[in-house]
Design a protein around this motif. Structure first.
Motif, PDB file in Angstrom:
ATOM      1  N   ARG A  89       0.819  -1.221   0.000  1.00  0.00           N
ATOM      2  CA  ARG A  89       0.000   0.000   0.000  1.00  0.00           C
ATOM      3  C   ARG A  89       0.856   1.276   0.000  1.00  0.00           C
ATOM      4  O   ARG A  89       0.664   2.167  -0.835  1.00  0.00           O
ATOM      5  N   ASP A  90       1.793   1.399   0.935  1.00  0.00           N
ATOM      6  CA  ASP A  90       2.587   2.625   1.040  1.00  0.00           C
ATOM      7  C   ASP A  90       3.490   2.815  -0.178  1.00  0.00           C
ATOM      8  O   ASP A  90       3.686   3.943  -0.645  1.00  0.00           O
ATOM      9  N   TRP A  91       4.035   1.733  -0.683  1.00  0.00           N
ATOM     10  CA  TRP A  91       4.922   1.798  -1.847  1.00  0.00           C
ATOM     11  C   TRP A  91       4.155   2.255  -3.082  1.00  0.00           C
ATOM     12  O   TRP A  91       4.686   2.954  -3.941  1.00  0.00           O
ATOM     13  N   TYR A  92       2.905   1.883  -3.154  1.00  0.00           N
ATOM     14  CA  TYR A  92       2.047   2.186  -4.305  1.00  0.00           C
ATOM     15  C   TYR A  92       1.481   3.600  -4.244  1.00  0.00           C
ATOM     16  O   TYR A  92       1.047   4.151  -5.253  1.00  0.00           O
ATOM     17  N   ALA A  93       1.480   4.215  -3.052  1.00  0.00           N
ATOM     18  CA  ALA A  93       0.700   5.432  -2.803  1.00  0.00           C
ATOM     19  C   ALA A  93       1.080   6.601  -3.701  1.00  0.00           C
ATOM     20  O   ALA A  93       0.208   7.235  -4.315  1.00  0.00           O
ATOM     21  N   ALA A  94       2.354   6.954  -3.778  1.00  0.00           N
ATOM     22  CA  ALA A  94       2.763   8.125  -4.568  1.00  0.00           C
ATOM     23  C   ALA A  94       2.527   7.890  -6.053  1.00  0.00           C
ATOM     24  O   ALA A  94       2.105   8.803  -6.777  1.00  0.00           O
ATOM     25  N   TYR A  95       2.817   6.671  -6.520  1.00  0.00           N
ATOM     26  CA  TYR A  95       2.559   6.318  -7.919  1.00  0.00           C
ATOM     27  C   TYR A  95       1.072   6.447  -8.234  1.00  0.00           C
ATOM     28  O   TYR A  95       0.679   7.021  -9.264  1.00  0.00           O
ATOM     29  N   LYS A 117      -1.122   8.292  -6.630  1.00  0.00           N
ATOM     30  CA  LYS A 117      -1.468   9.713  -6.559  1.00  0.00           C
ATOM     31  C   LYS A 117      -1.126  10.421  -7.862  1.00  0.00           C
ATOM     32  O   LYS A 117      -1.909  11.230  -8.372  1.00  0.00           O
ATOM     33  N   ASN A 118       0.037  10.112  -8.444  1.00  0.00           N
ATOM     34  CA  ASN A 118       0.443  10.711  -9.717  1.00  0.00           C
ATOM     35  C   ASN A 118      -0.517  10.317 -10.838  1.00  0.00           C
ATOM     36  O   ASN A 118      -0.889  11.147 -11.674  1.00  0.00           O
ATOM     37  N   ILE A 151      13.588   1.369  -3.943  1.00  0.00           N
ATOM     38  CA  ILE A 151      13.343   2.351  -4.988  1.00  0.00           C
ATOM     39  C   ILE A 151      11.848   2.673  -5.024  1.00  0.00           C
ATOM     40  O   ILE A 151      11.014   1.765  -5.120  1.00  0.00           O
ATOM     41  N   PRO A 152      11.476   3.947  -4.952  1.00  0.00           N
ATOM     42  CA  PRO A 152      10.052   4.285  -5.019  1.00  0.00           C
ATOM     43  C   PRO A 152       9.436   3.823  -6.343  1.00  0.00           C
ATOM     44  O   PRO A 152      10.064   3.934  -7.397  1.00  0.00           O
ATOM     45  N   LEU A 153       8.212   3.334  -6.277  1.00  0.00           N
ATOM     46  CA  LEU A 153       7.547   2.858  -7.491  1.00  0.00           C
ATOM     47  C   LEU A 153       7.368   3.991  -8.495  1.00  0.00           C
ATOM     48  O   LEU A 153       7.463   3.777  -9.708  1.00  0.00           O
ATOM     49  N   GLU A 154       7.138   5.202  -7.994  1.00  0.00           N
ATOM     50  CA  GLU A 154       6.956   6.327  -8.903  1.00  0.00           C
ATOM     51  C   GLU A 154       8.240   6.671  -9.662  1.00  0.00           C
ATOM     52  O   GLU A 154       8.203   7.372 -10.683  1.00  0.00           O
ATOM     53  N   GLU A 155       9.379   6.186  -9.185  1.00  0.00           N
ATOM     54  CA  GLU A 155      10.641   6.337  -9.913  1.00  0.00           C
ATOM     55  C   GLU A 155      10.780   5.254 -10.986  1.00  0.00           C
ATOM     56  O   GLU A 155      11.334   5.492 -12.053  1.00  0.00           O
ATOM     57  N   LEU A 156      10.312   4.060 -10.668  1.00  0.00           N
ATOM     58  CA  LEU A 156      10.406   2.953 -11.616  1.00  0.00           C
ATOM     59  C   LEU A 156       9.388   3.100 -12.741  1.00  0.00           C
ATOM     60  O   LEU A 156       9.686   2.808 -13.905  1.00  0.00           O
ATOM     61  N   TRP A 157       8.198   3.517 -12.382  1.00  0.00           N
ATOM     62  CA  TRP A 157       7.146   3.753 -13.372  1.00  0.00           C
ATOM     63  C   TRP A 157       6.839   5.251 -13.388  1.00  0.00           C
ATOM     64  O   TRP A 157       5.911   5.719 -12.727  1.00  0.00           O
TER      65      TRP A 157
END
Length: 413
Positions: free
Chosen positions: A197-203, A205-206, A380-386
């Motif tokens: 959940r937390d890892w997915y959150a910023a991605y 949100k974007n 690595i933040p998911l929003e950096e990977l995707w």
């Protein structure tokens, strides 16, 4: 450029294993004299696995295999907390679930075989460090991955493949419930869960920000019922709803592909095959069905288009159930299917919230050197990977908008 070999895939994938698979596939005693390993999937086709092609040349035969191995970069592997689970799940599908499904289909006297819609697996190994799965190379049969804009024939034959998987799953559930339930207990939700959940959150949100920007171009935020319904859906927590939908299991649950977007199906003129069963789950048919249909955006632009696709799916479902001597009205009538869609069909839109922006953005290459690029990161933040970028093309914007409109018009949200 580094020369690839079997050890690049897995230290457990040996030449002896390839020799054995070669003999089975060529139905001969011929031996492999030459092996060449190359990449088989483009950059960005996922974060869990690297996909390779193994070309084999014997004295009298030649063939090739597809091999999936865990990504080698330690930081990327550490960042994808569920990577081990995903790999184990796909191996479990090929070694335990598929044999149970094909066995019940055969026992019921079916003319059809689910194996025709799924690659043959020649071996697998999972220990969380050296995992691999060795599969037939469907490119030899002329199969190519579906694009974001499938033809009608490609869409319909993919619906047929999904119906086949679901129908045989239903057959196992009603004729061998103890086997079905034993397998189902081994399939807790692997993707949408509290761990991620937390890892997915910023991605997430974007993606939502991109979605709202697009929707506001076509629907007035102050007056549009489509905008307001979407806003209400988002306000209830996208990830929370995804967890609820994917973890719900009742007496109508079936084995779902779990990641039924277009890149996970290969088509030729005669054949449609489903690949990548890493997100396999046991849940309502509405999840696979709604997700795949809304991602066929070039073909499904209205409520009526969606309903037409559902009818095509259901006709195939009936065919495969009857092929096993099962009355569809006793396991999944037309009314039951539509009730399932009303209850769980919003999954298609909820998953598309991130999938559409991702499909139209540039994705990372799993063979990059992430340990160098993200030195000092624990994960690595998911929003950096995707990394998602604004949707630019009019057609792609309409794709997203139409998914919202269809979901509202059908009463899914």
């Amino acid at each position: 450029m580094v020369q690839l070999n079997l050890s690049c895939i897995s230290s457990k994938l040996s030449e002896d294993i390839i020799q054995h698979a070669f003999k089975i596939k060529t139905n001969s005693e011929d031996s492999v004299n030459y092996i060449k390993v190359t990449r088989a999937a483009p950059a960005g086709e996922g974060l869990i696995a690297a996909v390779y092609r193994i070309a084999c040349l014997g004295q009298y035969h030649k063939t090739s295999f597809i091999a999936k191995g865990l990504v080698q970069d330690k930081l990327l592997r550490k960042s994808i907390l569920c990577s081990k689970i995903f790999f184990q799940r796909e191996a479990y599908f090929y070694t335990n679930i598929l044999p149970a499904l094909t066995a019940v289909q055969k026992a019921l006297g079916a003319k059809e075989s689910l194996q025709n819609n799924i690659p043959i697996c020649y071996g697998s190994y999972t220990d969380g460090a050296n995992d691999y799965i060795l599969l037939e190379d469907l490119a030899e049969n002329g199969c190519k991955s579906l694009t974001n804009e499938p033809t009608e024939q490609e869409r319909d034959t993919t619906l047929k493949a999904l119906a086949h998987l679901h129908a045989v799953s239903m057959a196992l559930r009603v004729t061998k419930p103890e086997i079905f339930n034993s397998i189902a207990t081994q399939l807790p939700e692997a993707y949408y869960n509290d761990i991620n959940r937390d890892w997915y959150a910023a991605y997430l949100k974007n993606a939502i920000a991109i979605d709202f920007d697009v929707l506001a171009e076509f629907e007035d935020p102050k007056t549009s019922v489509y905008y307001k319904r979407f806003e209400n859906l988002i306000s209830n927590g996208v990830y929370k709803q995804l967890i609820e939908l994917t973890s719900h299991r009742d007496e109508l649950a079936v084995f779902n592909h779990g990641d039924a977007w277009t890149p996970n199906f290969l088509c030729s003129e005669e054949l449609t095959v489903a690949i990548d069963f890493q997100a396999l789950r046991c849940s309502s048919v509405a999840l696979d069905l709604s997700y795949f249909i809304v991602l066929c955006g070039n073909l499904v632009q209205t409520k009526q288009d969606f309903q037409k696709a559902v009818k095509i799916y259901y006709d195939f479902l009936k065919y495969y159930l009857r092929d096993m001597g099962i009355d569809e009205n006793k396991v999944c009538s037309w009314n039951i299917l539509n009730e399932e869609l009303k209850k769980y069909g919003k999954f298609g839109l909820l998953a598309a919230v991130t999938s559409i922006p991702l499909l139209v953005s540039k994705k990372c290459d799993v063979l990059e050197k992430f340990e160098e690029k993200y030195a000092g990161y624990e994960r690595i933040p998911l929003e950096e990977l995707w990394k998602l970028t604004p949707i630019e093309s009019h057609e792609q914007k309409k794709w997203l908008v139409n998914v919202v409109r269809i979901s509202v018009d059908l009463g899914l949200i």
